[in-house]
Design a protein around this motif. Structure first.
Motif, mmCIF file in Angstrom:
data_model
loop_
_atom_site.group_PDB
_atom_site.id
_atom_site.type_symbol
_atom_site.label_atom_id
_atom_site.label_comp_id
_atom_site.label_asym_id
_atom_site.label_seq_id
_atom_site.Cartn_x
_atom_site.Cartn_y
_atom_site.Cartn_z
ATOM 1 N N GLN A 1 20.451 18.931 -15.313
ATOM 2 C CA GLN A 1 19.386 19.514 -14.526
ATOM 3 C C GLN A 1 19.153 18.805 -13.225
ATOM 4 O O GLN A 1 18.512 18.180 -12.626
ATOM 5 C CB GLN A 1 18.252 19.134 -15.270
ATOM 6 N N GLY A 2 20.484 18.869 -12.570
ATOM 7 C CA GLY A 2 20.739 18.362 -11.055
ATOM 8 C C GLY A 2 20.763 16.928 -10.921
ATOM 9 O O GLY A 2 21.064 16.322 -9.835
ATOM 10 N N VAL A 3 20.943 15.879 -11.935
ATOM 11 C CA VAL A 3 20.969 14.728 -11.968
ATOM 12 C C VAL A 3 22.189 14.120 -12.516
ATOM 13 O O VAL A 3 22.496 14.614 -13.903
ATOM 14 C CB VAL A 3 19.788 13.948 -12.581
ATOM 15 N N GLU A 4 22.996 13.469 -11.903
ATOM 16 C CA GLU A 4 24.482 12.914 -12.299
ATOM 17 C C GLU A 4 24.154 11.737 -13.329
ATOM 18 O O GLU A 4 23.459 10.677 -12.822
ATOM 19 C CB GLU A 4 25.362 12.606 -11.376
ATOM 20 N N GLN A 5 24.644 11.998 -14.481
ATOM 21 C CA GLN A 5 24.485 10.711 -15.584
ATOM 22 C C GLN A 5 25.728 10.268 -15.866
ATOM 23 O O GLN A 5 26.820 11.009 -15.964
ATOM 24 C CB GLN A 5 23.925 11.476 -16.995
ATOM 25 N N ILE A 6 25.899 8.760 -15.507
ATOM 26 C CA ILE A 6 27.121 8.110 -15.776
ATOM 27 C C ILE A 6 26.863 7.225 -16.943
ATOM 28 O O ILE A 6 26.010 6.339 -17.258
ATOM 29 C CB ILE A 6 27.191 7.353 -14.513
ATOM 30 N N VAL A 7 27.976 7.395 -17.906
ATOM 31 C CA VAL A 7 27.932 6.502 -19.099
ATOM 32 C C VAL A 7 29.291 5.670 -18.917
ATOM 33 O O VAL A 7 30.412 6.217 -18.517
ATOM 34 C CB VAL A 7 28.060 7.292 -20.457
ATOM 35 N N THR A 8 29.254 4.454 -19.180
ATOM 36 C CA THR A 8 30.310 3.652 -19.400
ATOM 37 C C THR A 8 30.731 3.099 -20.707
ATOM 38 O O THR A 8 29.826 2.851 -21.833
ATOM 39 C CB THR A 8 30.072 2.344 -18.321
ATOM 40 N N VAL A 9 32.159 3.477 -21.179
ATOM 41 C CA VAL A 9 32.498 2.916 -22.511
ATOM 42 C C VAL A 9 32.578 1.556 -22.427
ATOM 43 O O VAL A 9 33.170 1.032 -21.564
ATOM 44 C CB VAL A 9 33.965 3.784 -22.723
ATOM 45 N N THR A 10 31.917 0.932 -23.486
ATOM 46 C CA THR A 10 32.203 -0.458 -23.676
ATOM 47 C C THR A 10 32.914 -0.893 -24.993
ATOM 48 O O THR A 10 33.302 -0.023 -25.604
ATOM 49 C CB THR A 10 30.560 -1.145 -23.864
ATOM 50 N N ALA A 11 33.079 -2.172 -25.186
ATOM 51 C CA ALA A 11 33.908 -2.448 -26.361
ATOM 52 C C ALA A 11 33.354 -2.101 -27.508
ATOM 53 O O ALA A 11 33.879 -1.786 -28.747
ATOM 54 C CB ALA A 11 34.071 -4.024 -26.225
ATOM 55 N N ASP A 12 32.078 -2.287 -27.833
ATOM 56 C CA ASP A 12 31.263 -1.972 -28.987
ATOM 57 C C ASP A 12 30.435 -0.672 -28.731
ATOM 58 O O ASP A 12 29.561 -0.480 -29.419
ATOM 59 C CB ASP A 12 30.482 -3.192 -29.519
ATOM 60 N N GLY A 13 30.712 0.167 -27.898
ATOM 61 C CA GLY A 13 29.634 1.489 -27.699
ATOM 62 C C GLY A 13 29.660 1.953 -26.418
ATOM 63 O O GLY A 13 30.820 2.012 -25.690
ATOM 64 N N PHE A 14 28.760 2.110 -25.808
ATOM 65 C CA PHE A 14 28.504 2.890 -24.705
ATOM 66 C C PHE A 14 27.158 2.065 -23.838
ATOM 67 O O PHE A 14 26.517 1.661 -24.333
ATOM 68 C CB PHE A 14 28.220 4.369 -24.718
ATOM 69 N N GLU A 15 27.244 2.373 -22.391
ATOM 70 C CA GLU A 15 26.190 1.980 -21.808
ATOM 71 C C GLU A 15 25.734 2.928 -20.832
ATOM 72 O O GLU A 15 26.631 3.536 -20.159
ATOM 73 C CB GLU A 15 26.506 0.584 -20.998
ATOM 74 N N TRP A 16 24.246 3.150 -20.935
ATOM 75 C CA TRP A 16 23.591 4.201 -20.074
ATOM 76 C C TRP A 16 22.431 3.566 -19.183
ATOM 77 O O TRP A 16 21.816 2.863 -20.037
ATOM 78 C CB TRP A 16 23.321 5.628 -20.626
ATOM 79 N N GLN A 17 22.388 3.848 -17.898
ATOM 80 C CA GLN A 17 21.352 3.020 -17.216
ATOM 81 C C GLN A 17 20.888 1.579 -17.670
ATOM 82 O O GLN A 17 19.653 1.171 -17.979
ATOM 83 C CB GLN A 17 20.032 3.879 -17.580
ATOM 84 N N GLY A 18 22.003 0.901 -17.772
ATOM 85 C CA GLY A 18 22.027 -0.806 -18.179
ATOM 86 C C GLY A 18 21.643 -0.827 -19.306
ATOM 87 O O GLY A 18 21.616 -1.947 -19.758
ATOM 88 N N ARG A 19 21.500 -0.056 -20.167
ATOM 89 C CA ARG A 19 21.182 -0.114 -21.755
ATOM 90 C C ARG A 19 22.390 0.150 -22.595
ATOM 91 O O ARG A 19 23.023 1.226 -22.504
ATOM 92 C CB ARG A 19 19.990 0.512 -22.209
ATOM 93 N N PRO A 20 22.612 -0.728 -23.752
ATOM 94 C CA PRO A 20 23.659 -0.300 -24.614
ATOM 95 C C PRO A 20 23.426 0.596 -25.710
ATOM 96 O O PRO A 20 22.166 0.636 -26.161
ATOM 97 C CB PRO A 20 23.931 -1.548 -25.180
ATOM 98 N N TYR A 21 24.253 1.411 -26.085
ATOM 99 C CA TYR A 21 24.011 2.441 -27.164
ATOM 100 C C TYR A 21 25.292 2.461 -27.960
ATOM 101 O O TYR A 21 26.356 2.134 -27.588
ATOM 102 C CB TYR A 21 23.992 4.065 -26.471
#
Length: 151
Positions: A101-121
């Motif tokens: 919806q016009g907003v770029e979302q960036i997710v970083t792959v971490t050693a034990d999951g993922f991080e989005w907007q500074g929060r681990p998932y």
């Protein structure tokens, strides 16, 4: 005169059986509540169980061999046995980008999951749900192969 085997017809009928009836068959065959998985999963597990009860399950030697192979892979650590190695998972540090919806979302792959907007998932699906407000397969949402190796 031999009677025809009723099992193939019973297996074929699973495809057109209404889901509530599949769930009832699960209760009858497994003596437990059906898991909250999709219809395809229920059909495949019911098909296996029907055949297992009709024709017999794995031979004890096959079960022992599978256990030995599992121990070779995980050193006998049963906790590890429940964790599936995901060879298709992007390497740690990879950045996944998706415009929503016009907003770029960036997710970083971490050693034990993922991080989005500074929060681990733990999963991409949880992130996709947070972004969209609806249930998504996270691998599909981010344009990756899903965890079963299909695109």
């Amino acid at each position: 005169m031999n009677k025809p085997d009723p099992i193939p017809a019973r297996l074929a009928a699973l495809k057109t059986t209404p889901t509530p009836d599949l769930k009832q068959q699960w209760r009858d065959l497994f003596d437990s509540e059906p898991p909250p998985f999709n219809r395809r999963y229920l059909e495949s597990r019911l098909a296996y169980r029907i055949q297992e009860l009709a024709y017999g399950g794995l031979k004890p030697e096959t079960i022992r061999r599978l256990e030995r192979l599992g121990e070779e892979l995980d050193g006998g650590d049963r906790k590890k046995r429940g964790i599936r190695a995901d060879r298709d998972r992007p390497i740690t540090g990879t950045r996944l980008l998706r415009e929503w919806q016009g907003v770029e979302q960036i997710v970083t792959v971490t050693a034990d999951g993922f991080e989005w907007q500074g929060r681990p998932y733990k999963s991409l699906s949880a992130i996709a749900r947070a972004i969209t407000g609806t249930r998504w397969n996270g691998w599909t949402f981010f344009g990756l192969k899903n965890h079963r190796g299909r695109t």
